[in-house]
Design a protein around this motif. Sequence first.
Motif, PDB file in Angstrom:
ATOM      1  N   ILE A 158      -0.157  -5.364  -3.880  1.00  0.00           N
ATOM      2  CA  ILE A 158      -1.436  -4.739  -4.179  1.00  0.00           C
ATOM      3  C   ILE A 158      -1.144  -3.366  -4.751  1.00  0.00           C
ATOM      4  CG2 ILE A 158      -3.577  -3.875  -3.226  1.00  0.00           C
ATOM      5  CD1 ILE A 158      -3.300  -5.959  -1.036  1.00  0.00           C
TER       6      ILE A 158
ATOM      7  N   LEU B  26       5.578  -4.850   3.028  1.00  0.00           N
ATOM      8  CA  LEU B  26       4.843  -3.654   3.449  1.00  0.00           C
ATOM      9  C   LEU B  26       5.288  -2.423   2.684  1.00  0.00           C
ATOM     10  CD1 LEU B  26       4.224  -3.578   7.284  1.00  0.00           C
ATOM     11  CD2 LEU B  26       2.689  -4.040   5.415  1.00  0.00           C
TER      12      LEU B  26
ATOM     13  N   LEU C 277       3.571  -1.673  -0.609  1.00  0.00           N
ATOM     14  CA  LEU C 277       2.164  -1.373  -0.353  1.00  0.00           C
ATOM     15  C   LEU C 277       2.010   0.064   0.143  1.00  0.00           C
ATOM     16  CD1 LEU C 277      -0.720  -2.225  -0.243  1.00  0.00           C
ATOM     17  CD2 LEU C 277      -0.348  -3.154   2.016  1.00  0.00           C
TER      18      LEU C 277
ATOM     19  N   PHE D  26     -10.676  -4.321  -6.118  1.00  0.00           N
ATOM     20  CA  PHE D  26      -9.756  -5.163  -5.366  1.00  0.00           C
ATOM     21  C   PHE D  26     -10.527  -6.262  -4.648  1.00  0.00           C
ATOM     22  CE2 PHE D  26      -7.758  -6.383  -1.435  1.00  0.00           C
ATOM     23  CZ  PHE D  26      -6.569  -6.872  -1.934  1.00  0.00           C
TER      24      PHE D  26
ATOM     25  N   LEU E 286     -16.390  -9.345   1.461  1.00  0.00           N
ATOM     26  CA  LEU E 286     -14.937  -9.559   1.352  1.00  0.00           C
ATOM     27  C   LEU E 286     -14.407 -10.237   2.610  1.00  0.00           C
ATOM     28  CD1 LEU E 286     -12.192  -8.905  -0.062  1.00  0.00           C
ATOM     29  CD2 LEU E 286     -12.165  -6.833   1.287  1.00  0.00           C
TER      30      LEU E 286
ATOM     31  N   LEU F 249      -0.209  -4.472   8.892  1.00  0.00           N
ATOM     32  CA  LEU F 249      -0.618  -3.192   8.309  1.00  0.00           C
ATOM     33  C   LEU F 249      -2.117  -3.015   8.493  1.00  0.00           C
ATOM     34  CD1 LEU F 249       0.181  -0.670   6.976  1.00  0.00           C
ATOM     35  CD2 LEU F 249      -0.090  -1.733   4.778  1.00  0.00           C
TER      36      LEU F 249
ATOM     37  N   LEU G 179      -5.094  -0.540   7.991  1.00  0.00           N
ATOM     38  CA  LEU G 179      -5.528   0.698   7.331  1.00  0.00           C
ATOM     39  C   LEU G 179      -6.889   1.155   7.840  1.00  0.00           C
ATOM     40  CD1 LEU G 179      -4.520   0.208   3.608  1.00  0.00           C
ATOM     41  CD2 LEU G 179      -3.407   1.564   5.348  1.00  0.00           C
TER      42      LEU G 179
ATOM     43  N   ASP H 243      -0.997  -8.181   3.232  1.00  0.00           N
ATOM     44  CA  ASP H 243      -1.644  -7.196   2.366  1.00  0.00           C
ATOM     45  C   ASP H 243      -3.157  -7.382   2.336  1.00  0.00           C
ATOM     46  OD1 ASP H 243      -0.883  -9.537   1.310  1.00  0.00           O
ATOM     47  OD2 ASP H 243       0.288  -8.681  -0.323  1.00  0.00           O
ATOM     48  N   TYR H 244      -3.610  -8.595   2.538  1.00  0.00           N
ATOM     49  CA  TYR H 244      -5.048  -8.794   2.664  1.00  0.00           C
ATOM     50  C   TYR H 244      -5.550  -8.065   3.892  1.00  0.00           C
ATOM     51  CZ  TYR H 244      -5.497 -12.509  -0.806  1.00  0.00           C
ATOM     52  OH  TYR H 244      -5.535 -13.219  -1.948  1.00  0.00           O
TER      53      TYR H 244
ATOM     54  N   ALA I 154      -4.435  -5.486   5.244  1.00  0.00           N
ATOM     55  CA  ALA I 154      -4.529  -4.048   5.008  1.00  0.00           C
ATOM     56  C   ALA I 154      -5.876  -3.704   4.391  1.00  0.00           C
ATOM     57  CB  ALA I 154      -3.395  -3.597   4.097  1.00  0.00           C
ATOM     58  N   ILE I 155      -6.252  -4.438   3.370  1.00  0.00           N
ATOM     59  CA  ILE I 155      -7.481  -4.085   2.664  1.00  0.00           C
ATOM     60  C   ILE I 155      -8.705  -4.399   3.510  1.00  0.00           C
ATOM     61  CG2 ILE I 155      -8.802  -4.444   0.578  1.00  0.00           C
ATOM     62  CD1 ILE I 155      -6.222  -3.076   0.068  1.00  0.00           C
ATOM     63  N   VAL I 156      -8.660  -5.517   4.225  1.00  0.00           N
ATOM     64  CA  VAL I 156      -9.828  -5.857   5.034  1.00  0.00           C
ATOM     65  C   VAL I 156     -10.021  -4.823   6.138  1.00  0.00           C
ATOM     66  CG1 VAL I 156     -10.753  -7.515   6.654  1.00  0.00           C
ATOM     67  CG2 VAL I 156      -9.779  -8.278   4.543  1.00  0.00           C
TER      68      VAL I 156
ATOM     69  N   LEU J  53      -9.067  -1.797   6.005  1.00  0.00           N
ATOM     70  CA  LEU J  53      -9.538  -0.587   5.318  1.00  0.00           C
ATOM     71  C   LEU J  53     -11.055  -0.664   5.117  1.00  0.00           C
ATOM     72  CD1 LEU J  53      -7.765   0.865   2.210  1.00  0.00           C
ATOM     73  CD2 LEU J  53     -10.200   0.885   2.397  1.00  0.00           C
TER      74      LEU J  53
END
Lengths: 697, 799
Positions: A76, A144, A147, A629, A676, B485, B487, B562-563, B565-567, B569
Amino acid sequence: MGLRFLRRLTLTNVIIWGMGLAMLAFVVIRAVGNLASGAYGFDTFIRQLIFGLAQGGIYALIALGYTLVYGILFMINFAHGEVFMSGTYIGYFVIAAMDESGFLEEHTLLAVTVVFLVAMATSVIVAVLLERIAYRPLRKAPRLVPLITAIGASLFLQQAFRGLFGTGTKNYPNVHLYVLPQVFGDLEWAVDPETGRRVALGLDLISGRYPVTLWISPWGAVIIRAVVIAAAVALAVYLGLRLSRKFKESEVELSPLGILKWASNNLTPVITILIMAVLVVGQLWSLPGDLQAAQMGDEWLIHRLDGGDFDAVMAGISSDDAQTLSYLDVGPVLVVREDDAETITGPDDLRPGSRVAVTNGGLAEEAAHRLDGVEVVTFHSTKDAFLAVLYGEVDAAVEELPVAAREIEYWRMELVPVGAPIIERPVAIALSPNRDDLAEVLNHALHAVVANGEYAKAYRRWFGVEPAELPFEPDASGESYPDVDLIVIGINANQPPLTTLRETGDIDGFEVDLMEAMAEEAGFEIRWVDVTGSIKLIIRPIYFLVFVAAVLMMLGLFWFVQYTKAGKAMRAVAEDKEVAALMGIDVDRVIVTTFVLGAALAGAAGVLFALYTRQVTHTMGFIPGLKAFTAAVLGGIGNIPGAMFGGFFLGLVESVAPALLGIAPQLKDVISFGLLVMVLIFRPTGILGEVLSEKKA
Amino acid sequence: MLAIRRKSLTTGALFGGVTLFLVAIGTFLVFSGKYVISGAVSLSDALLLMILAGAGFVAAAAGDDAGNAAANGAVSGATVGTFVAVFTLLARSVNLRQIFPNVSPELINLLSFGQEGVGGLMLMVILGATAGALGGLARLVPPRQMGIVLFAGAIVLVVGLLQNAIEDLVTLVDATILLSTGGVGYVIARSRGSELADSLGYGALAGLVVALLVAITLPLGGPEDNALIGEVMIWLQGNAIAVVIAIAVLGAVLGVIARVTGQAEFDEVLRGMGVPIPRPRREDDKTLNAILAGISGVLIGLVAGLVLLLLMAALIPMQREFASMITKSESDLLSAFWLGKEGVGRFVVMALLGAIVGALGGMLTVASGAVHSAGLSLVSTIMILGVLQSAGEVNVPVAIAIAGIVVFVQVAGRSTSMEAATRYNKMPEGKRRTVNLLGLIVAAFLLLMVPQVFNQYITSVLDLVGLYTMMGLGLNIVVGYAGLLDLGYVAFFAIGAYITGILTTPNLVTCGGVRPEAIDPAMIGQVCTGVTTFWVAWPVAMLAAALAGILLGIPVLRMRGDYLAIVTLGFGEIIRLIALSDTFADYLGGAQGITQIPSPMINLSALAGPLSSVPFLEGLAERLREPIVLTSANEIYYLILAGVLIAAFVSFRLSGSRLGRAWMAMREDEDVAQAMGINLVNVKLLAFTTGAAFSGIGGAVFGSWLHSIFPNSFTLLVSINILCLIIIGGMGSIPGVLIGAFVLIGLPEALREFADYRLLAFGALLVIMMLVKPAGLMPPPVRRLEAEAEAIAQEEEGA
């Protein structure tokens, strides 16, 4: 058996399902409720649709950057929002300099193009540096690590711009890019200093001082609505057919549990069908509400009169410097019981100490206070005020003439308006700037109909009383009329009793009677153009520009990826870097190309964004970046059409959902992020599905 | 043969670019106002020199000879200088301020060294070349020595930057007393064998003697007599040569005596004190040995005397004010404590203190490596602080002294530490435990003393550090142990804070239907309270945060890293937006937040009655009658300390537990972990929930410490801060979290005037750490071993 399904049902599933269903129920109930109550009108929907598409275009352009990089590096690129910001920011300095030097005004199109190029170039440079310095050394690191690097880079870039260029918000200058004056001739005007006449400049594509007002005729609204409904039905039917085929093939147990299990396996289509159903039901349901909500003001009539669509407008318009004579005074009059009409023939007949009912606010209340020695009692509605008169609580009411007539007619009350208006509010026929010649004809005709009693006849028919005196002496001394064949008259049939629609659909009303009498007298034809039920949309043209530009760029990208050699190389690298390298593809170069493409789109998106938000700050990339995103994930990350779809989808949801669901606009980001989360739970691969090589997924 | 490489130019250009960036964001101008070494070196000077020397260092290659290294370094440095000079010239002729608001005339003036013409610009280039050459030459210094020098420089920099905050912490008198008692205890104990009891005993004895000596030397009368040590110092300085000679003679005499009397033990004592008594060449030839010993004694004496002289020269400003300083220090706790006693009392106190400190010093000789280095760090810190206090600022001599102290401790520390560790390892298990326990007791005592010694400001900074440490420990479980991760960690922090706020502030119900805003804030405490107190609220807050962790975790934990992380966040933002929104303003206060959160209160008045009848405890009972309110930073400190200790303990215990191992297995490879029978969802949920609970407690403390919470205290930056600190410290490492918190929270808090650059530095730090040292400053042991193995593998590959 069903029990086995039950046994395999974990607590997690139950909770997820509970949350999902609760949210779905919330959405459906709120949406249907709001549509049914008429709180969410069709005009709002169209306006939000257009804004949503523009916003969605921006999201989609940024989302493509995420998706391209993710498709190839599986990381990402958190700093992509800052790539977007950097181009916009540097673009600002260029456009501000050009604005100062006057270049922007002289060669607007060239200047805007230059700004686009500069912004894209800046974004590209930033992205390539980012890739070279921060990402390339980490290509083999655990997931990680890149990222976190990207988060750091994002923070760094943001703060670097803050440090370099200061904390303040920069404002993009006004850019006036006029196009198509012949088509949109009535949109923006300037006064020619030499002739003093107004000149049509055309549509100001970028920062119109006035928003473009689009009027969708009743038929237009029906058509748009039909298209929306048809699209929804088509999608629902398509999905339904596919589902039913699956249903047959999958040998579902015909027990509640079996069906539930099957539904859980086919969640996306089921939910989509549900949403489509809500949309269709909502559209049909909101129809009556819309027609009521779409009551027209007179401004559009005047607008179209300016544009030359009509020769004249007759819609109870009052004006101080009309070229035509006033045919009616719609000022507030006294309203009394029919029994009292003999004794009270005007304001002067009121005994001192009389009580007068009036609705609060407006001209009528002002008029009531002008009456000497009476006690004014205010009510919230005309109906209540009139009922008070009817029941003898007060001696009289004061109300504007057409309103009074309309209410009396509607409620069939035994009341009559009496006397001359207390405050004068004469209305006249408005003429097109090009048809000055009509004034003479119409004035003559008016004189004539007043003189021959047709005027009084129409007046009695619609107001129930003898006409009050007109501010001119009727003079039927009949000079011959100038030769006029046809007068096109714009009306608004939503103003009973001046103009109204009969149940048969024909127009009728005092103005209609009057004008027909005048036409007969003067010997011209009339064509009525009714604007009732039209929908007024105030839209900034830039939204169209953004939408179109975004779509064009996306098509360009799609073409590049699908049909060029470099695009093929990109796809190969996304599939398998090692094998691609074996095939002689320079992987590093392809990755740089990817960053370049994504950054160029982001830079362009940035300028488009800045052209309509007008503001640039160092933090401007964060939220759009996050949204983009989200859009990329919604559409299925790594999937180029998916990112486009996701962008538009998110833009639409964000624009439409708060009003539709009755949620405060402050919380629109909550809706996006909630969406999302929901998509990731129920369809982790996104709506259109992820495009990833097997190894990675 | 000089070979200038092209790389030197490109390196210079790269550094030049970075420098120009720093110039354009205004760093140099802001930094020029801050002195690292008072009156001599400002932070911008230091930064510029570091960049120039750094450019030289990077440009010089490992295999260069002196000439080549210097030449390449000079080229590189000069390139940087040229960049700056050209930029200055440009900025003088064109007004860049329209675009770069920080490029002010003052900055241009600064960059041209205050000179109008080209002189300043030339100077910049020359300076670049010189510093670059020096940097290039530094390449020739072996890495370990270079490391020590850099470390010393870093310490000087840090002390210089923080000098205003820390200058009054420890007086030189205190430092001297502590170090002399402890130091002599250490030295004596070191020479007296390797038994724990021996070390403690000899250490205590030596410390006691030294302390008594100090007590005797110190003036018996009022403050005006306190100048005795000062007099002695001045006399020493005045008779420096005599002193050197005397020391030399004394050294010789001692050496000879030792050798002649054949007192091997005496030899050992001297060796223990650092006097390198030569081993006898031949046992039988006593005369020769005595002569040799005498010569070496003279040499040692001369060197020692010279060092003493140098030290005194360095401390000239110090001793000038020595006399007045002792008076000044009276208000200081420690000095007041032992100087304040009269007559025999002073001797008793000093003896006790000396014995304890001496024993602790002795204990260090058998301590494990970690305890030993902790002790050494403490010693050097006290020494540095003492020197700083005596001078009042970091000037040139003090800077030299600080660097000297650091270098000395680094050089001497390594061998002694290894020696101590050897002894430690030889000891039986029980005794080792005793040593560690003693270390822990000392650490606990020091931690408890913090609010007494430090001023309110430092304590509040420490509170903040503690709060972040606590949350960092929580996130460390999620990110460091389990590799998820997160966030949106701030969301749980916000939930904890808001739950506490809602539960403890007065509301409509508890105020009997009156709106709390309608009540006079001064009176509100008497009229109504919140639903409950802090002590009930924090567990609720913790549970609520944990519950939120479960609710968020269940759906999102099935996603890839990584998903996630964004979720998360997004979740963090959702919580903040909800707190901010008008829709929920009735409950959460909207943008106004929640104010008037009461301080935690400890009410022990029930104990006061019984205690007042106990002799000696009347005072305590009297104190307990009123509830103790934890309002100020000093009082909250204990709350936060307890939180940090519990969090650290839980983390530590978890890390080795079955669950902890499951987390780490999952972090390394999810598929393999699952194949090993680990239920991924449950284990992930547990990590998520534990982390969230820690954060919830942090939020509860935060809310009742600041008394008010606002939605904007819970932005994404908090999450990123916490993430940064565990990354800087080393993911998965408990001490790493503490280090990270000090570096990322404590340092910026102490350097508030540079707050503008804080986030910039964070961003750069994150990227650089990931590129250079992804395992962090203090990685957990497994990672450290991995990194070492990798380095070895790379070296072998290279070879």
